[in-house]
Design a protein around this motif. Structure first.
Motif, mmCIF file in Angstrom:
data_model
loop_
_atom_site.group_PDB
_atom_site.id
_atom_site.type_symbol
_atom_site.label_atom_id
_atom_site.label_comp_id
_atom_site.label_asym_id
_atom_site.label_seq_id
_atom_site.Cartn_x
_atom_site.Cartn_y
_atom_site.Cartn_z
ATOM 1 N N ASN B 199 0.815 -1.214 0.000
ATOM 2 C CA ASN B 199 0.000 0.000 0.000
ATOM 3 C C ASN B 199 0.850 1.267 0.000
ATOM 4 O OD1 ASN B 199 -2.505 -1.071 -0.257
ATOM 5 N ND2 ASN B 199 -2.919 -1.178 1.950
ATOM 6 N N GLY B 200 1.948 1.225 0.767
ATOM 7 C CA GLY B 200 2.854 2.375 0.782
ATOM 8 C C GLY B 200 3.430 2.636 -0.607
ATOM 9 N N LEU B 201 3.797 1.536 -1.263
ATOM 10 C CA LEU B 201 4.348 1.660 -2.611
ATOM 11 C C LEU B 201 3.324 2.236 -3.589
ATOM 12 C CD1 LEU B 201 6.511 -1.423 -3.623
ATOM 13 C CD2 LEU B 201 7.012 0.993 -3.944
ATOM 14 N N ILE B 202 2.097 1.738 -3.469
ATOM 15 C CA ILE B 202 1.044 2.240 -4.366
ATOM 16 C C ILE B 202 0.877 3.744 -4.177
ATOM 17 C CG2 ILE B 202 -1.453 2.189 -4.824
ATOM 18 C CD1 ILE B 202 -1.374 -0.784 -4.226
ATOM 19 N N LYS B 203 0.909 4.152 -2.902
ATOM 20 C CA LYS B 203 0.816 5.592 -2.635
ATOM 21 C C LYS B 203 1.930 6.338 -3.338
ATOM 22 C CE LYS B 203 -1.439 6.138 1.814
ATOM 23 N NZ LYS B 203 -1.275 6.616 3.194
ATOM 24 N N ALA B 204 3.146 5.827 -3.196
ATOM 25 C CA ALA B 204 4.292 6.534 -3.780
ATOM 26 C C ALA B 204 4.121 6.645 -5.296
ATOM 27 C CB ALA B 204 5.587 5.817 -3.436
ATOM 28 N N ILE B 205 3.637 5.585 -5.927
ATOM 29 C CA ILE B 205 3.461 5.634 -7.386
ATOM 30 C C ILE B 205 2.398 6.663 -7.760
ATOM 31 C CG2 ILE B 205 2.728 4.315 -9.401
ATOM 32 C CD1 ILE B 205 3.996 1.857 -8.072
ATOM 33 N N ALA B 206 1.294 6.658 -6.995
ATOM 34 C CA ALA B 206 0.231 7.628 -7.276
ATOM 35 C C ALA B 206 0.754 9.057 -7.124
ATOM 36 C CB ALA B 206 -0.953 7.389 -6.341
ATOM 37 N N PHE B 207 1.539 9.293 -6.070
ATOM 38 C CA PHE B 207 2.083 10.640 -5.877
ATOM 39 C C PHE B 207 3.022 11.018 -7.019
ATOM 40 C CE2 PHE B 207 1.739 9.946 -1.013
ATOM 41 C CZ PHE B 207 0.373 10.156 -1.105
ATOM 42 N N ALA B 208 3.798 10.025 -7.479
ATOM 43 C CA ALA B 208 4.744 10.313 -8.566
ATOM 44 C C ALA B 208 3.993 10.781 -9.808
ATOM 45 C CB ALA B 208 5.569 9.069 -8.885
ATOM 46 N N VAL B 209 2.914 10.064 -10.140
ATOM 47 C CA VAL B 209 2.142 10.447 -11.323
ATOM 48 C C VAL B 209 1.584 11.856 -11.130
ATOM 49 C CG1 VAL B 209 0.103 9.919 -12.700
ATOM 50 C CG2 VAL B 209 1.563 8.074 -11.901
ATOM 51 N N LEU B 210 1.023 12.095 -9.945
ATOM 52 C CA LEU B 210 0.433 13.408 -9.674
ATOM 53 C C LEU B 210 1.459 14.531 -9.809
ATOM 54 C CD1 LEU B 210 -2.254 14.719 -8.386
ATOM 55 C CD2 LEU B 210 -0.825 14.897 -6.346
ATOM 56 N N ILE B 211 2.603 14.358 -9.146
ATOM 57 C CA ILE B 211 3.614 15.424 -9.165
ATOM 58 C C ILE B 211 4.146 15.639 -10.575
ATOM 59 C CG2 ILE B 211 5.909 16.089 -8.360
ATOM 60 C CD1 ILE B 211 5.276 14.523 -5.799
ATOM 61 N N ALA B 212 4.435 14.539 -11.264
ATOM 62 C CA ALA B 212 5.017 14.671 -12.606
ATOM 63 C C ALA B 212 4.030 15.361 -13.540
ATOM 64 C CB ALA B 212 5.397 13.300 -13.151
ATOM 65 N N ILE B 213 2.763 14.947 -13.485
ATOM 66 C CA ILE B 213 1.776 15.550 -14.386
ATOM 67 C C ILE B 213 1.642 17.040 -14.089
ATOM 68 C CG2 ILE B 213 -0.680 15.637 -14.961
ATOM 69 C CD1 ILE B 213 0.408 13.278 -16.234
ATOM 70 N N ILE B 214 1.532 17.380 -12.793
ATOM 71 C CA ILE B 214 1.369 18.802 -12.459
ATOM 72 C C ILE B 214 2.587 19.595 -12.918
ATOM 73 C CG2 ILE B 214 1.276 20.450 -10.550
ATOM 74 C CD1 ILE B 214 -0.584 18.588 -9.114
ATOM 75 N N SER B 215 3.785 19.104 -12.626
ATOM 76 C CA SER B 215 4.944 19.941 -12.942
ATOM 77 C C SER B 215 5.183 20.031 -14.447
ATOM 78 C CB SER B 215 6.197 19.481 -12.193
ATOM 79 O OG SER B 215 6.331 18.100 -12.262
ATOM 80 N N LEU B 216 4.979 18.931 -15.164
ATOM 81 C CA LEU B 216 5.196 18.986 -16.616
ATOM 82 C C LEU B 216 4.124 19.836 -17.288
ATOM 83 C CD1 LEU B 216 6.236 15.287 -17.088
ATOM 84 C CD2 LEU B 216 7.668 17.291 -17.428
ATOM 85 N N TYR B 217 2.890 19.700 -16.804
ATOM 86 C CA TYR B 217 1.815 20.505 -17.381
ATOM 87 C C TYR B 217 2.077 21.986 -17.149
ATOM 88 C CZ TYR B 217 -2.754 22.708 -17.789
ATOM 89 O OH TYR B 217 -3.764 23.561 -18.124
ATOM 90 N N GLN B 218 2.483 22.321 -15.914
ATOM 91 C CA GLN B 218 2.743 23.730 -15.617
ATOM 92 C C GLN B 218 3.853 24.284 -16.509
ATOM 93 O OE1 GLN B 218 1.096 25.797 -14.019
ATOM 94 N NE2 GLN B 218 -0.189 24.645 -12.624
ATOM 95 N N GLY B 219 4.886 23.479 -16.737
ATOM 96 C CA GLY B 219 5.965 23.942 -17.605
ATOM 97 C C GLY B 219 5.489 24.077 -19.042
ATOM 98 N N TYR B 220 4.744 23.094 -19.496
ATOM 99 C CA TYR B 220 4.306 23.037 -20.889
ATOM 100 C C TYR B 220 3.341 24.159 -21.213
ATOM 101 C CZ TYR B 220 3.711 20.343 -25.187
ATOM 102 O OH TYR B 220 3.740 19.917 -26.480
ATOM 103 N N GLU B 221 2.507 24.519 -20.230
ATOM 104 C CA GLU B 221 1.501 25.547 -20.490
ATOM 105 C C GLU B 221 1.902 26.896 -19.905
ATOM 106 O OE1 GLU B 221 -1.207 25.448 -22.310
ATOM 107 O OE2 GLU B 221 -1.029 23.342 -22.850
ATOM 108 N N SER B 222 3.146 27.028 -19.468
ATOM 109 C CA SER B 222 3.536 28.282 -18.821
ATOM 110 C C SER B 222 3.534 29.420 -19.836
ATOM 111 C CB SER B 222 4.920 28.144 -18.198
ATOM 112 O OG SER B 222 5.863 27.890 -19.219
#
Ligand SMILES: Nc1ncnc2c1ncn2[C@@H]1O[C@H](COP(=O)(O)OP(=O)(O)OP(=O)(O)O)[C@@H](O)[C@H]1O
Ligand SMILES: [Mg+2]
Lengths: 266, 257
Positions: B199-222
Motif C-alpha cells: 500500500n505504501g508503494l502504491i501511494k508513492a506511485i500515485a504521488f509520482a504520477v500526480l507530481i510529474a503531471i502537475i509539474s510537466l503541465y505547468q511547464g508546458y503551459e507556462s
C-alpha cells in the motif's frame, strides 16, 4: 509570376487576442524559387511562418502546402510534411542540452538510421558550409547570437528539405558572414532544388537573392512582384519601406489610441 | 455585478484549465511506451530526478525517523509499551510519512526543476523547434520525464523509510537503551507485507504520477516569459504539495478502512 505554386494562402484571417494580425490575406508562393516576405517589425511575418507550418491555426481561410490543407491534416501527415520543411527560427531555438554537433545531427538521428561515420560526415559538411565546423563540440550557451543562428541554419537544412523557411537569417551577422549566408541560401536553393521562404528586413540583401518578394503591412499584402518590380514601384508605401524613410504611409507604431485619450482615461 | 462577472470568468478559466490538463494527460500516456525505448533519455532523467534527490531524501529520512523514535519512546513509556517503538516508527513511516514526506520533498526538489526546465524550453522555442523537426515534444520531452518520476519516487520513498527506521533505531536502541531484539522482533511481527508495504508503494506511485503531471503541465503551459516560468514553478510546488496531501487522505481512506 509563379507558374507552379508550392504554398497557397487563401483568405487568411488570424487574431492575437483582440488584434487582427491578418485580414483576409491571400498569397501564392512559387515552387523552386526564393520568396522574400518583408514588412515592418511586428506585422506578423513570424506568425505567418508558424501558420504555414501548422503550429498556429487560422481563424478563417486555408493554407495549402503542396496542395494539402495544412490544418486539416492528421498529426502523422502533418509530421510527415514537416520532415520536408526546414525552419530557421528567429531565435535559433537550439536544444540547449546538446552540443552543436548533436543539434545538427538531431533530426537525422530522429528520422533515419544512419551509420555513425556517414552521419558524422554529413553533419560536419553542413557545419562547414556555415563556417562552424571548428565549433562542433561547443554547447549552444557558448555561441554568440549570430553563430547560434548559423548552427540553426545548418540544422534546418540537414534533412534536405523541400522547402526552407528562414526567419531573419541575417540579423546579427557581420558583413562578410552575411555575404556568405546570402550565397549559401541562393546555392542551397539551386543545388538542392529547394523552395526558400525568406523573412527579413535587410532590403538590399533580400532583393539581391529573392526571385519574388512581397511586402506585408497591417495584415495585408501591400505589394508583390520581382525585386525589380518593387524597386521600380511607384507606390509611395513600397518606396518608403525599401528606402527606409521615417516619414510616409508605413506606420512605425504598434496600434495606439490618440495621445489625447491617454490623458483623459485613468 | 462585477463580483458575479468575476465569478463567472474565473470558473470558466478553471474549467478551461481542467480541459487542457485532461487533454495533456491523454496525450502523454500514449507516448509513455516510446520513452522506455529511448533508454538514454530516460536514464538521464532518472539521474536528474532520482539520484540528485538522494541527499535530501537521506537526510530528511534520518531526522524524521529519529524524531519518531524519540516521541514514540516518550509516549509509549507512559503505557509501559516501549518495545513497540520499532513497530510504531516502521508503521508510521511505511504507511504515511515515507511516501508523503518523500513526495513533498520530491515536489520541491524535482517537480520545480521539471517545470522550470520545460518552461524554459518553451520560452526559448525549443518545443516549437522540436515540432518543426517532426519530433513530438510529448514523446521526446514530457514522457521520459514522467516515466522517470514514476520509477524514482517509489524508490526514494523506500529509501526514506529505510533511513527513517534506521534513525528510529539509533535513537531508541542506541541512545535511549531499548532492547535491540525487542525493537526488531516487534516490528517484524506487526508490519504486514501486503497491507503495509505494498500500500505504501502504491501511494508513492500515485504521488509520482500526480507530481510529474502537475509539474510537466505547468511547464508546458507556462507563459513563455521569465515571470511566467517563475510563476509556473511556484504553482507546481503549491499544487503538487496540496495535491499529495489531499490524495493521501483519499488513498488512506480507501486502503485502511
Ligand atoms: N504569443 C503571442 N501572443 C500574443 N501576441 C503575439 C504573440 N506573438 C506575437 N504576437 C503579436 O503578433 C504580432 C506579430 O508578431 P510576429 O512575431 O509575427 O512579428 P514579426 O513580423 O515577425 O516581427 P519581427 O520582424 O519584429 O520579428 C506582434 O504585434 C505581436 O504583438
Ligand atoms: Mg519575427
Amino acid at each position: 509570376m509563379p507558374t507552379d505554386c508550392l504554398i497557397e494562402i487563401q483568405n487568411l484571417t488570424f487574431y492575437r487576442g483582440e488584434r487582427k494580425i491578418f485580414d483576409d490575406l491571400s498569397l501564392t508562393i512559387p515552387r523552386g524559387q526564393v520568396t522574400a516576405i518583408m514588412g515592418p517589425s511586428g506585422t506578423g511575418k513570424t506568425t505567418l511562418l508558424k501558420l504555414i507550418a501548422g503550429q498556429l491555426k487560422p481563424h478563417a481561410g486555408r493554407i495549402l502546402v503542396e496542395g494539402q490543407d495544412v490544418h486539416q491534416l492528421s498529426r502523422t501527415a502533418l509530421y510527415q510534411l514537416r520532415q520536408r520543411m526546414g525552419m530557421l527560427f528567429q531565435t535559433g531555438a537550439l536544444l540547449t542540452d546538446l552540443t552543436v554537433f548533436e543539434n545538427v545531427a538531431f533530426p537525422l538521428r530522429e528520422h533515419f538510421k544512419l551509420a555513425e561515420p556517414l552521419l558524422r560526415t554529413l553533419v560536419l559538411m553542413k557545419l562547414e558550409a556555415v563556417g562552424l565546423r571548428g565549433a562542433f563540440d561547443l554547447m549552444p550557451a557558448e555561441l554568440s547570437g549570430g553563430m547560434a543562428r548559423r548552427v540553426a541554419l545548418a540544422r534546418a537544412s540537414v534533412l534536405d528539405p523541400k522547402m526552407v523557411f528562414y526567419d531573419e537569417p541575417f540579423v546579427g551577422q557581420d558583413p562578410i558572414t552575411m555575404g556568405v549566408l546570402v550565397d549559401l541560401i541562393r546555392k542551397l536553393n539551386t543545388s538542392l532544388d529547394l523552395s526558400s521562404i525568406l523573412v527579413s528586413h535587410d532590403v538590399n540583401e533580400v532583393l539581391s537573392i529573392a526571385d519574388f518578394a512581397c511586402v506585408l503591412s497591417e495584415g495585408k499584402i501591400v505589394a508583390q512582384g520581382t525585386a525589380q518590380d518593387l524597386l521600380n514601384s511607384d507606390s509611395e508605401y513600397v518606396r518608403q519601406f525599401i528606402q527606409g524613410l521615417p516619414d510616409g504611409p508605413v506606420p512605425l507604431h504598434y496600434p495606439v489610441k490618440p495621445w489625447a485619450d491617454e490623458w483623459s482615461t485613468p | 455585478m462585477i463580483f458575479l462577472r468575476y465569478l463567472g470568468s474565473s470558473s470558466l478559466e478553471v474549467l478551461q484549465a481542467l480541459g487542457k490538463l485532461a487533454f495533456f494527460v491523454f496525450s502523454v500516456f500514449p507516448a509513455l511506451p516510446y520513452s522506455v525505448w529511448r533508454f538514454r533519455l530516460l536514464l538521464k532523467q532518472i539521474y536528474f530526478t532520482g539520484v540528485l534527490s538522494l541527499p535530501i531524501i537521506l537526510t530528511a529520512g534520518l531526522f524524521v525517523g529519529m524524531v519518531l523514535g524519540l516521541q514514540g519512546h516518550n509516549i509509549l513509556t507512559s503505557f509501559n509499551a516501549e518495545e513497540a517503538v520499532g513497530t510504531m516508527t516502521a508503521l508510521s513511516l511505511i504507511r504515511e510519512l515515507g511516501p508523503v514526506v518523500a513526495a513533498l520533498l520530491f515536489a520541491g526538489r524535482a517537480g520545480s526543476a521539471l517545470t522550470a526546465e520545460v518552461g524554459l524550453m518553451k520560452s526559448t522555442e525549443q518545443l516549437s523547434a522540436l515540432e518543426m523537426m517532426a519530433v513530438d515534444p510529448m514523446k521526446f520531452v514530457v514522457a521520459p520525464r514522467l516515466l522517470a518520476c514514476i520509477i524514482t519516487l517509489p524508490m526514494l520513498a523506500m529509501i526514506f523509510i529505510a533511513m527513517g527506521i534506521f534513525g528510529g533505531y539509533l535513537v531508541a536502541v542506541g541512545w535511549l537503551g531499548l532492547d535491540e531484539g525487542a525493537f526488531w522482533a516487534h516490528m517484524n511481527d506487526q508490519v504486514d507485507w501486503h497491507e503495509d508495504v505494498i500500500n505504501g508503494l502504491i501511494k508513492a506511485i500515485a504521488f509520482a504520477v500526480l507530481i510529474a503531471i502537475i509539474s510537466l503541465y505547468q511547464g508546458y503551459e507556462s507563459v513563455p516569459t521569465s515571470e511566467g516560468v517563475s510563476r509556473a514553478t511556484t504553482r507546481t510546488v503549491v499544487h503538487a504539495s496540496l495535491g499529495v496531501l489531499g490524495l493521501d487522505f483519499i488513498l488512506t481512506a480507501l486502503m485502511f478502512t
